[in-house]
Design an enzyme around this catalytic site. Structure first.
Site, PDB file in Angstrom:
ATOM      1  CE  LYS A 162      -0.835   0.545   4.911  1.00  0.00           C
ATOM      2  NZ  LYS A 162       0.533   1.726   5.300  1.00  0.00           N
ATOM      3  CB  THR A 163       3.683   2.425   2.101  1.00  0.00           C
ATOM      4  OG1 THR A 163       3.682   1.987   2.311  1.00  0.00           O
ATOM      5  CG2 THR A 163       5.249   3.908   1.879  1.00  0.00           C
ATOM      6  CG  ASP A 172      -1.270   4.799   5.261  1.00  0.00           C
ATOM      7  OD1 ASP A 172      -2.064   3.342   4.775  1.00  0.00           O
ATOM      8  OD2 ASP A 172       0.250   4.307   5.454  1.00  0.00           O
ATOM      9  CD  GLU A 173      -2.209   1.944   8.236  1.00  0.00           C
ATOM     10  OE1 GLU A 173      -3.472   1.172   8.699  1.00  0.00           O
ATOM     11  OE2 GLU A 173      -0.526   1.392   8.540  1.00  0.00           O
ATOM     12  CD  GLN A 178      -3.227  -4.457   8.357  1.00  0.00           C
ATOM     13  OE1 GLN A 178      -3.040  -4.634   9.115  1.00  0.00           O
ATOM     14  NE2 GLN A 178      -3.207  -4.691   7.386  1.00  0.00           N
ATOM     15  NE  ARG A 235       1.973  -6.758  10.627  1.00  0.00           N
ATOM     16  CZ  ARG A 235       1.265  -6.025  10.226  1.00  0.00           C
ATOM     17  NH1 ARG A 235       2.062  -5.134   9.518  1.00  0.00           N
ATOM     18  NH2 ARG A 235       0.279  -6.390   9.471  1.00  0.00           N
TER      19      ARG A 235
END
Length: 703
Positions: free
Chosen positions: A33-34, A212-213, A243, A594
């Site tokens: 996504k980044t 973002d997020e 998330q 993770r």
């Protein structure tokens, strides 16, 4: 630009090129996504002619903002001034420009957690409320929850019947000293953008806004985003409902679930290809999260190898679980895995102690994320208080924190007198002369006058000296070195090194910034208040210990998820409703995803709680993973060693470790001693440096 787009998969490319309406990018864990956000920004500037300074990208931590900024600069060059910021930092910018619109002057102070608690204590004292009944930390949390809209002030008064006068006086005092707390930044940012003129200006100024997020946004952040983009629909949000793990601090999963309703003609693009995890880890994560109902629905896939099975260790006790983790880490390190590539996760910070002890015994260096941060250390906060007073005349909280640091013989009676003066005068440069005039004892009078003159000198020197030299000047002129020697004889040198490191940090900040003088220091102080746990992660070869909440956005080749018992994970306080259990499941999903290559799960059949051992049941999340993905880890030949860690009769007591102190390495746990007397060779483990062998005469025995 064609070359850049060739590095994206089909869905990523579609997300970068879409601009026809509001866009929601549902980005699964490890789906790049980044990269999509940064490439989209680069495409806007290079191909569509957007002005970089009129593109706003918002994320949730300083660390994420720095990394995104660096990646944008890598694509566009440093001359492209795209604004990459957290919500709170963005609101600080708004307030520096428009503070007077909300009753503040631009030179406001941002309170950190300790400042906030100190102010609440003052409020409770002024209202004659018992600080045991009205715990300042609990009140601080309630006030934050009210400001974030988690519940109303009226409903909170069910638990604290006199909360309203505390809340009102606390906010009044904030304005009196020209200070804002962390939550106020968002509230006043929203208030500024509710002004029709300013809302119109900023919504026209920013040609495009990326967030973002997005699943972590609360109500106030959602309204800020809406104010900036509602007129033009020039918004792209990136997030993953699977998330969303921060409802306890206001995150509202409805913001992402209802995006298409809130923004007209919105388009949704799903990023489902995972680049991080092995096939086994990803299959386990998919199987677990599919048990949730509050989700838009996606299933991640990967081209990565299947990888190793997930290791599951069923420990007899929490001590045995910790020993398993430490022994396994040691084996991995011996096979060539770097300690920095390994992370140990737990549900709450209280579980870290047994893992620390076990890692120390095995001589494995580690760092704890979310422990005592550098800027929360006593000596650093003391020097920062003097620094703040040189910048903010109204920062009376810092004045009280250094009134007797170093000692000046100004007791509680003098402090109470100053408190009353401050209620009228509001500023230290008016309050201290008035206090001096009211004192009768010559020694106290002289001490106050010297403190006043010291602060005036600091204000003058701030403009003359480079930042590092200014911090050193503060330390020298206050006699702080002698103070540390007398108060902390065992580790004063280490504390003084922390003060010097503060100077280094400030100097580096100044070299990266175009600001000078008062503006530079104000910005530096604000950046410290807005830092998060992840900003404390240091580079180096150490195993990372952290809560799962703190791990969000990170990745490690090897991950241990520990304490997987009912009541521990999922947590006992988050198991009453289906919504709470779903958030705990999302938290477990975050933990699992993770891991890049190896994942270990563990739980204890017996765990010490409230002083005694209790029988525990394995977490439901373990049973939600298909059994063919799991391989149970056996004790093998380690049973003899593990017996000493297990507590069957609690008759076997652990030997108390011998602690030593070294002036460079700090406190260490002795592993072995060769020889006797001052010439003996002592091998000890130091948390930040690993195992060291040192001659006894250079060590001080603490216990």
């Amino acid at each position: 630009m064609t070359e850049l787009l060739s590095k994206l998969n089909e869905r990523q490319r579609e997300a970068v090129l879409y601009f026809d309406s509001p866009l929601l990018i549902l980005a699964g864990a490890g789906s790049g996504k980044t990269r999509v956000i940064t490439y989209k920004i680069a495409y806007m500037v290079k191909e569509l002619g957007f002005q970089p300074e009129r593109v706003l990208a918002i994320t949730f931590t300083n660390k994420a903002a720095r990394e995104m900024k660096e990646r944008v600069e890598g694509l566009l060059g440093k001359e492209a001034p795209v604004l990459v910021s957290t919500f709170h930092s963005f609101c600080v910018r708004l307030l520096r420009s428009h503070a007077r619109r909300v009753g503040y002057s631009p030179n406001f102070v941002i309170l950190d957690t300790d400042d906030k608690r100190r102010l609440i204590k003052e409020v409770l004292k002024e209202l004659n409320l018992d600080s045991e009944q009205f715990n300042p930390s609990a009140i601080s949390s309630v006030i934050s929850n009210v400001k974030n809209g988690l519940f109303s002030l009226e409903s909170a008064e069910v638990f604290y019947e006199k909360l309203k006068p505390v809340y009102d006086l606390y906010n009044r005092k904030l304005k009196e000293i020209n200070a804002l707390d962390f939550d106020d930044l968002l509230l006043y940012g929203r208030e500024i953008l509710s002004d029709p003129e300013l809302k119109s200006y900023y919504s026209r100024f920013f040609q495009y806004v990326l967030i973002d997020e997005y699943q972590d946004t609360n109500r106030v952040q959602y309204e800020i985003a809406k104010a900036l983009t509602e007129e033009k629909g020039n918004i792209c949000v990136v997030g993953d409902e699977d998330q969303c793990i921060y409802s306890w601090r206001g995150a509202n999963i409805d913001n992402i679930l209802s995006f298409e309703k809130d923004f007209k003609n919105a388009k949704v693009i799903k990023l489902e290809k995972n680049y991080r995890c092995t096939g086994t880890i990803l299959e386990a994560a998919n199987a677990v999260i599919e048990n949730n109902r509050l989700r838009k629905g996606k299933r991640l896939y990967t081209d990565n190898p299947k990888g190793q099975p997930i290791g599951l260790f069923r420990a007899e006790s929490d001590l045995e679980e910790a020993l398993f983790v430490a022994k396994t880490v040691k084996k991995l390190v011996n096979r060539g895995v770097k300690p920095s590539e390994i992370a140990v996760f737990y549900r709450t910070n209280s579980l870290s102690r047994v893992f620390e002890d076990a890692l120390r015994r095995e001589g494995i260096p580690y760092q704890i994320v979310g422990g005592v941060k550098f800027y929360e250390r006593k000596e650093v906060k003391d020097i920062l208080a003097y620094l703040r007073l040189s910048v903010f005349d109204s920062d009376v909280l810092s004045l009280f924190s250094i009134l007797n640091t170093p000692k000046r013989g100004l007791g509680s009676a003098v402090e109470e007198k100053l408190r009353k003066i401050v209620e009228v005068e509001k500023r230290w440069d008016r309050a201290l002369p008035e206090l001096s005039s009211q004192l009768r004892l010559e020694k106290q009078k002289r001490a106050v006058e010297e403190l006043y003159q010291l602060l005036v000198t600091l204000r003058e020197k701030r403009e003359e000296l480079p930042p590092y030299d200014f911090v050193k000047f503060i330390s020298t002129v206050t006699g702080y070195k002698d103070f540390l020697k007398s108060e902390y004889p065992d580790d004063w040198e280490q504390r003084l090194e922390n003060v010097e490191e503060l100077g280094n940090t400030l100097q580096e900040f100044a070299e990266r910034s175009s600001l000078k003088g008062e503006e530079l220091y104000a910005e530096f102080i604000a950046s410290l208040t807005l830092s998060s746990d992840q900003d404390e992660i240091e580079e180096g070869s150490r195993v990372t210990l952290m809560t799962v909440h703190a791990s969000k956005g990170l990745e490690f080749p090897v991950v241990f998820v520990t304490g997987l018992e009912e009541g521990t994970f999922p947590h006992v306080k988050s198991s009453e409703t289906s919504q709470e259990v779903e958030e705990e499941r999302r938290l477990f999903y975050v933990a699992v995803t993770r891991a890049k290559k190896q994942l270990f799960l563990s739980y204890s059949k017996r765990r010490r709680l409230f002083g005694s051992y209790r029988t525990m049941k394995p977490s439901r999340f373990i049973s939600e993973i298909p059994s063919h993905l799991i391989r149970e880890v056996e004790r093998r030949g380690e049973k003899a060693q593990l017996k000493s860690a297990a507590p069957p009769s609690e008759a076997v007591k652990e030997k108390r470790p011998k602690i030593v102190f070294h002036k460079k390495f700090g406190k260490g746990v002795v592993r072995r001693v060769e020889g006797a007397g001052e010439s003996a060779k002592v091998t000890a483990f130091f948390a930040n440096y690993g195992e060291k062998t040192i001659i006894m005469k250079f060590l001080k025995v603490l216990g």
